[in-house]
Design a protein around this motif. Structure first.
Motif, short mmCIF file in Angstrom:
data_model
loop_
_atom_site.label_atom_id
_atom_site.label_comp_id
_atom_site.label_asym_id
_atom_site.label_seq_id
_atom_site.Cartn_x
_atom_site.Cartn_y
_atom_site.Cartn_z
N GLU A 1 21.76 -40.09 -24.21
CA GLU A 1 20.65 -40.21 -23.25
C GLU A 1 20.71 -39.11 -22.19
N VAL A 2 21.91 -38.88 -21.65
CA VAL A 2 22.10 -37.87 -20.62
C VAL A 2 21.77 -36.48 -21.16
N LYS A 3 22.21 -36.18 -22.36
CA LYS A 3 21.93 -34.88 -22.96
C LYS A 3 20.44 -34.63 -23.07
N GLU A 4 19.69 -35.63 -23.48
CA GLU A 4 18.24 -35.48 -23.63
C GLU A 4 17.57 -35.29 -22.27
N ARG A 5 18.02 -36.01 -21.27
CA ARG A 5 17.43 -35.86 -19.94
C ARG A 5 17.76 -34.49 -19.34
N ILE A 6 18.96 -34.00 -19.60
CA ILE A 6 19.32 -32.65 -19.15
C ILE A 6 18.47 -31.61 -19.86
N LYS B 1 15.46 -31.91 -21.03
CA LYS B 1 14.10 -31.93 -20.48
C LYS B 1 14.05 -31.32 -19.09
N PHE B 2 15.09 -31.60 -18.28
CA PHE B 2 15.13 -31.03 -16.93
C PHE B 2 15.23 -29.51 -16.98
N LEU B 3 16.10 -28.99 -17.82
CA LEU B 3 16.26 -27.54 -17.93
C LEU B 3 14.97 -26.88 -18.39
N ASN B 4 14.31 -27.46 -19.38
CA ASN B 4 13.06 -26.89 -19.88
C ASN B 4 11.97 -26.90 -18.83
N ALA B 5 11.82 -28.04 -18.16
CA ALA B 5 10.69 -28.21 -17.24
C ALA B 5 10.92 -27.56 -15.88
N SER B 6 12.14 -27.63 -15.39
CA SER B 6 12.41 -27.20 -14.01
C SER B 6 13.02 -25.81 -13.89
N LEU B 7 13.83 -25.40 -14.85
CA LEU B 7 14.53 -24.12 -14.75
C LEU B 7 14.18 -23.14 -15.86
N GLU B 8 13.33 -23.57 -16.80
CA GLU B 8 12.94 -22.72 -17.94
C GLU B 8 14.16 -22.22 -18.71
N LEU B 9 15.12 -23.11 -18.91
CA LEU B 9 16.32 -22.81 -19.68
C LEU B 9 16.39 -23.76 -20.87
N ARG B 10 17.22 -23.39 -21.85
CA ARG B 10 17.41 -24.25 -23.01
C ARG B 10 18.88 -24.50 -23.23
N LEU B 11 19.23 -25.70 -23.64
CA LEU B 11 20.60 -25.98 -24.05
C LEU B 11 20.92 -25.20 -25.31
N HIS B 12 22.13 -24.67 -25.41
CA HIS B 12 22.56 -23.97 -26.62
C HIS B 12 22.67 -24.99 -27.75
N GLN B 13 21.92 -24.76 -28.81
CA GLN B 13 21.84 -25.75 -29.89
C GLN B 13 23.20 -26.03 -30.53
N ASP B 14 24.01 -25.00 -30.71
CA ASP B 14 25.29 -25.18 -31.41
C ASP B 14 26.41 -25.65 -30.48
N LEU C 1 23.64 -20.26 -7.69
CA LEU C 1 22.63 -20.93 -6.87
C LEU C 1 21.56 -21.56 -7.76
N TYR C 2 21.16 -20.84 -8.79
CA TYR C 2 20.12 -21.33 -9.69
C TYR C 2 20.58 -22.61 -10.38
N LEU C 3 21.80 -22.59 -10.90
CA LEU C 3 22.29 -23.76 -11.63
C LEU C 3 22.80 -24.86 -10.70
N ASN C 4 22.84 -24.59 -9.40
CA ASN C 4 23.13 -25.66 -8.45
C ASN C 4 22.06 -26.75 -8.53
N GLU C 5 20.84 -26.37 -8.95
CA GLU C 5 19.78 -27.37 -9.15
C GLU C 5 20.17 -28.33 -10.26
N LEU C 6 20.79 -27.80 -11.32
CA LEU C 6 21.27 -28.65 -12.41
C LEU C 6 22.40 -29.56 -11.91
N ASP C 7 23.31 -29.00 -11.11
CA ASP C 7 24.42 -29.79 -10.57
C ASP C 7 23.91 -31.02 -9.83
N TYR C 8 22.92 -30.80 -8.96
CA TYR C 8 22.40 -31.91 -8.17
C TYR C 8 21.68 -32.93 -9.05
N PHE C 9 20.97 -32.46 -10.06
CA PHE C 9 20.28 -33.37 -10.97
C PHE C 9 21.28 -34.28 -11.68
N ILE C 10 22.36 -33.66 -12.19
CA ILE C 10 23.36 -34.44 -12.94
C ILE C 10 24.14 -35.38 -12.03
#
Length: 351
Positions: free
Chosen positions: A233-238, A240-253, A196-205
């Motif tokens: 471009e998409v990776k950067e927008r994702i 920023k969305f994760l950081n600002a909206s869900l307090e998550l971070r993309l795995h760097q590696d 449910l939490y990551l459904n927010e990411l699904d809708y954003f993408i």
């Protein structure tokens, strides 16, 4: 439209009996399960009364660590609480599942790992999110009780989502923000809440970024495009969305942009245009397991049934890749060297 008037369905004795049955699957002979089911009518009556009067309190978790395929901290709830998790999940999940995007594959009916792999090859602020979907105050009270039951784990591990350490003495830091602690791995409700939490990411993408070729399995997701600049471009927008909206971070590696010509590593497989392979880690773990089984079986510490079921399970999973020759070589090798479990592998050579 928000969900309302569901609490009575969640705590009904009929739902609790059904949830006890579901929670017992695969663990019927464990002591806690057997004890609960031995006095099933009394236990369900007590649980129903506690939920009805809101005196129910979530029990303490049993904590342990697994190391295969990687080190993970697991929190196992007491059996009576697992019954409550099922009661909550089985009423709420079917309603909210209809709002999930099609290409979300984890912990959903008629989806799963292999469906996600097929699809890929063919082409948490959780309380706030729940309040956006549910109005029933009584149901929200129970959901909060389950979510808050993870607070005791704050001193035991780092945040599941941020990877940042929690102060083990005071419980401060991530412990003050349940969204940053994450949820206990092992709860049925945790799997649903994460989806449910990551459904927010699904809708954003899907709808904000308008990405057509995207799919997700828990926190693993793929995006396909013929334009590398667009993916950057998409990776950067994702991010920023994760950081600002869900307090998550993309795995760097793991968050990389690469050509599909070298294969895509996804959910234990490496996908190519016309075929699939098992990832090397999967094969290495299986061979290590075989050595362990040989020792345990030869010393009477594991049953023939347990070994046979494990071999069949791996064989069935590996069939989703192009592994006919690989499976034949592995099982023939066991037979040829007269392994203590070789005769069990012999049967798999004909399947």
């Amino acid at each position: 439209m928000k969900i309302n008037n569901i609490y009575s369905k969640i705590i009904s004795k009929e739902n609790l009996y059904r949830s006890a049955y579901m929670a017992s699957k695969g663990r019927r002979y464990r002591d806690s399960t057997a004890d609960f089911n031995f006095s099933l009518e009394e236990e369900i009556g007590r649980l129903h009364k506690e939920l009805l009067t809101k005196t129910y309190r979530h029990g303490k978790y049993r904590l342990f660590t697994i190391y295969d395929p990687k080190e993970r901290n697991i929190a196992a709830a007491p059996f009576r609480d697992r019954v409550v998790h099922h009661a909550v999940h089985d009423v709420i999940e079917p309603i909210i599942d209809k709002t999930f995007i099609y290409d979300s594959y984890a912990c959903r009916k008629d989806k799963g790992t292999h469906k996600a792999v097929d699809r890929a090859q063919g082409f948490f602020m959780i309380k706030g999110i729940l309040r956006m979907r549910i109005e029933d105050k009584d149901a929200l009270w129970l959901l909060d009780e389950i979510i808050d039951s993870a607070k005791e784990l704050a001193s035991w591990r780092v945040s599941e989502f941020t990877g940042e350490p929690v102060n083990r003495q005071t419980g401060e830091g991530d412990a003050v923000n349940m969204n940053r602690i994450g949820l206990p791995i092992g709860n049925l409700t945790s799997q649903f809440f994460a989806n449910l939490y990551l459904n927010e990411l699904d809708y954003f993408i899907k709808f904000d970024l308008r990405i057509r070729y995207y799919l997700r399995y828990m926190d693993d997701f793929l995006i396909f495009s013929n334009e590398k600049i667009r993916l950057v471009e998409v990776k950067e927008r994702i991010r920023k969305f994760l950081n600002a909206s869900l307090e998550l971070r993309l795995h760097q590696d793991k968050s990389q942009i690469y050509s599909t010509s070298g294969g895509i590593k996804f959910l234990g497989f490496r996908l190519f245009s016309g075929y699939r392979r098992l990832v090397s880690d999967n094969l290495r773990r299986f061979k290590k397991r075989l050595n362990k089984f040989e020792y345990l079986f030869a010393n009477g510490k594991i049953t023939k049934t347990a070994v046979r079921d494990s071999l069949r399970c791996w064989a069935a999973h590996s069939k989703y890749a192009d592994t006919a020759a690989l499976r034949r070589n592995i099982f023939k090798g066991l037979v040829k060297k007269k392994s203590s479990i070789g005769y069990l592998a012999q049967n798999l050579l004909t399947n």
